[in-house]
Design a protein around this motif. Structure first.
Motif, short mmCIF file in Angstrom:
data_model
loop_
_atom_site.label_atom_id
_atom_site.label_comp_id
_atom_site.label_asym_id
_atom_site.label_seq_id
_atom_site.Cartn_x
_atom_site.Cartn_y
_atom_site.Cartn_z
N TYR A 209 -14.41 3.66 4.23
CA TYR A 209 -14.65 2.65 5.25
C TYR A 209 -15.34 1.39 4.72
O TYR A 209 -15.26 0.34 5.35
CB TYR A 209 -15.46 3.24 6.39
CG TYR A 209 -14.80 4.45 7.01
CD1 TYR A 209 -13.49 4.39 7.45
CD2 TYR A 209 -15.48 5.66 7.12
CE1 TYR A 209 -12.87 5.50 8.00
CE2 TYR A 209 -14.87 6.78 7.67
CZ TYR A 209 -13.55 6.69 8.10
OH TYR A 209 -12.94 7.79 8.63
N ASN A 210 -16.05 1.50 3.60
CA ASN A 210 -16.72 0.30 3.09
C ASN A 210 -16.17 -0.18 1.76
O ASN A 210 -16.71 -1.10 1.14
CB ASN A 210 -18.25 0.51 3.00
CG ASN A 210 -18.61 1.64 2.04
OD1 ASN A 210 -17.86 1.97 1.14
ND2 ASN A 210 -19.79 2.22 2.26
N ASP B 209 -13.90 -2.16 -0.85
CA ASP B 209 -13.22 -3.45 -0.89
C ASP B 209 -11.86 -3.23 -1.54
O ASP B 209 -11.76 -3.13 -2.76
CB ASP B 209 -14.06 -4.44 -1.68
CG ASP B 209 -13.47 -5.85 -1.66
OD1 ASP B 209 -12.56 -6.11 -0.84
OD2 ASP B 209 -13.90 -6.68 -2.49
N GLU C 261 -6.98 4.21 8.72
CA GLU C 261 -8.01 3.26 8.31
C GLU C 261 -7.33 2.00 7.79
O GLU C 261 -7.78 0.88 8.04
CB GLU C 261 -8.92 3.87 7.24
CG GLU C 261 -9.82 2.86 6.52
CD GLU C 261 -10.79 2.10 7.44
OE1 GLU C 261 -11.39 1.13 6.95
OE2 GLU C 261 -10.96 2.46 8.61
N LEU C 262 -6.21 2.17 7.08
CA LEU C 262 -5.46 1.01 6.60
C LEU C 262 -4.88 0.22 7.78
O LEU C 262 -4.83 -1.01 7.76
CB LEU C 262 -4.35 1.45 5.64
CG LEU C 262 -4.83 2.12 4.34
CD1 LEU C 262 -3.63 2.55 3.51
CD2 LEU C 262 -5.75 1.20 3.55
N SER D 49 -7.55 -5.61 12.47
CA SER D 49 -8.89 -6.08 12.86
C SER D 49 -9.13 -7.52 12.38
O SER D 49 -8.43 -8.03 11.53
CB SER D 49 -9.97 -5.16 12.29
OG SER D 49 -9.91 -5.16 10.88
N ARG E 41 0.85 -1.19 0.00
CA ARG E 41 0.00 0.00 0.00
C ARG E 41 0.89 1.24 0.00
O ARG E 41 1.80 1.36 0.83
CB ARG E 41 -0.90 0.01 1.25
CG ARG E 41 -1.75 -1.26 1.40
CD ARG E 41 -2.96 -1.19 0.51
NE ARG E 41 -3.75 -2.40 0.49
CZ ARG E 41 -4.66 -2.76 1.39
NH1 ARG E 41 -4.85 -2.00 2.46
NH2 ARG E 41 -5.37 -3.86 1.23
N ARG F 33 -6.25 0.11 10.79
CA ARG F 33 -7.40 -0.56 11.42
C ARG F 33 -7.74 -1.85 10.68
O ARG F 33 -8.01 -2.89 11.30
CB ARG F 33 -8.62 0.38 11.40
CG ARG F 33 -9.84 -0.18 12.14
CD ARG F 33 -11.10 0.58 11.81
NE ARG F 33 -11.49 0.40 10.41
CZ ARG F 33 -12.11 -0.69 9.95
NH1 ARG F 33 -12.41 -1.69 10.76
NH2 ARG F 33 -12.43 -0.77 8.68
N ARG F 34 -7.72 -1.80 9.35
CA ARG F 34 -8.04 -3.00 8.57
C ARG F 34 -6.99 -4.10 8.81
O ARG F 34 -7.31 -5.29 8.84
CB ARG F 34 -8.08 -2.65 7.08
CG ARG F 34 -9.30 -1.84 6.67
CD ARG F 34 -9.20 -1.40 5.22
NE ARG F 34 -10.35 -0.62 4.81
CZ ARG F 34 -11.20 -1.00 3.84
NH1 ARG F 34 -11.03 -2.15 3.23
NH2 ARG F 34 -12.21 -0.22 3.52
#
Length: 266
Positions: A205-206, A208, A259-260, A266, A118, A262-263
């Motif tokens: 956030y949603n 894919d 956010e990356l 998680s 990423r 968190r993904r």
């Protein structure tokens, strides 16, 4: 594009950029920044370049500090120092090339056996403070690359280093000529290209997201440029329930970067 053609193009780009000092060093200029770099035992200074017109206590102090750190001092004309520093008003007749161990060309990174998964791509961000803060945030979030083109983005100078609180020296900076060139190389290497846009229906956030993804951060006022925008795979929005039109680009980079994170956890 076939893999062989893609590899050949990367090789050509890599050959062109491999010899560039801008892929190896961050150049700091001015007496105080140079002295600070020489005093930081965590940094490796390749060399100091002192204008042949530089005399007096300031020049002597720099020469002593360089000698103590085991760093060679080269003399050059005042004009040459200004050209190398890229700042004719604030170089004060001295600059230092500081080794940035994680900085390399984008082409070299994409040719790695394990290329970065990423990355962020800066497009037209000309405010040094924003570039510095983005480098600090991305490094803190563990991102493997921030593509900083040589053209169209603020130069990696002391203002950027200051805004990053010194993290810029150790940030995973990937260099290339322009944002368009970077977008093409990333796309050809199999990366999906995402950009942030307030009107996008899919949110950050949603979405894919694939394993290999590059996220374009656009200019402070103009946003992502047309040349890069036409290569974007998908636009994503950051939900903002409050009455605010947009975020500063460095704030948006922080939201995206974590956010990356968190993904990943998680």
């Amino acid at each position: 594009m076939g893999r062989s053609l893609h590899s050949a193009r990367l090789a050509r780009v890599g050959d062109d950029e491999a010899v560039s000092p801008k892929d190896r060093f961050l150049t700091v200029y001015g007496r105080k920044p140079v002295l600070e770099a020489l005093a930081d035992t965590g940094l490796e200074v390749d060399k100091v370049i002192l204008a042949d017109t530089a005399r007096g206590p300031g020049a002597t102090e720099i020469q002593r500090a360089a000698k103590a750190a085991g760093v060679p001092v080269q003399r050059a004309s005042a004009h040459r120092v200004k050209v190398l520093a890229g700042n004719g008003k604030q170089d004060q007749g001295v600059l230092a090339d500081v080794v940035a161990p994680r900085m390399r060309s984008l082409a070299a990174a994409l040719e790695d056996r394990r290329p970065p998964a990423r990355v962020l791509l800066l497009d037209g961000i000309t405010t040094p403070a924003n570039v510095g803060m983005i480098l600090r945030t991305a490094t803190a979030a563990g991102l493997e690359g921030v593509v900083v083109p040589r053209r169209g983005v603020a130069a990696l100078d002391p203002l950027v280093v200051k805004a990053s609180a010194g993290v810029a020296f150790r940030a995973p900076v990937l260099r290339c000529g322009s944002a368009r060139e970077a977008a093409e190389l990333l796309t050809e290497a199999g990366y999906s290209l995402y950009a942030l846009g307030a009107s996008a229906k899919t949110t950050l956030y949603n979405a894919d997201l694939p394993q290999r993804a590059a996220f374009v951060l656009g200019a402070e006022t103009a946003g992502v440029g047309e040349e890069v925008g036409e290569l974007v795979t998908e636009w994503l929005s950051i939900p903002m329930p409050g009455d605010v039109e947009s975020l500063n680009v460095s704030a948006a980079a922080a939201v995206l970067s974590f956010e990356l994170v968190r993904r990943a956890v998680s």
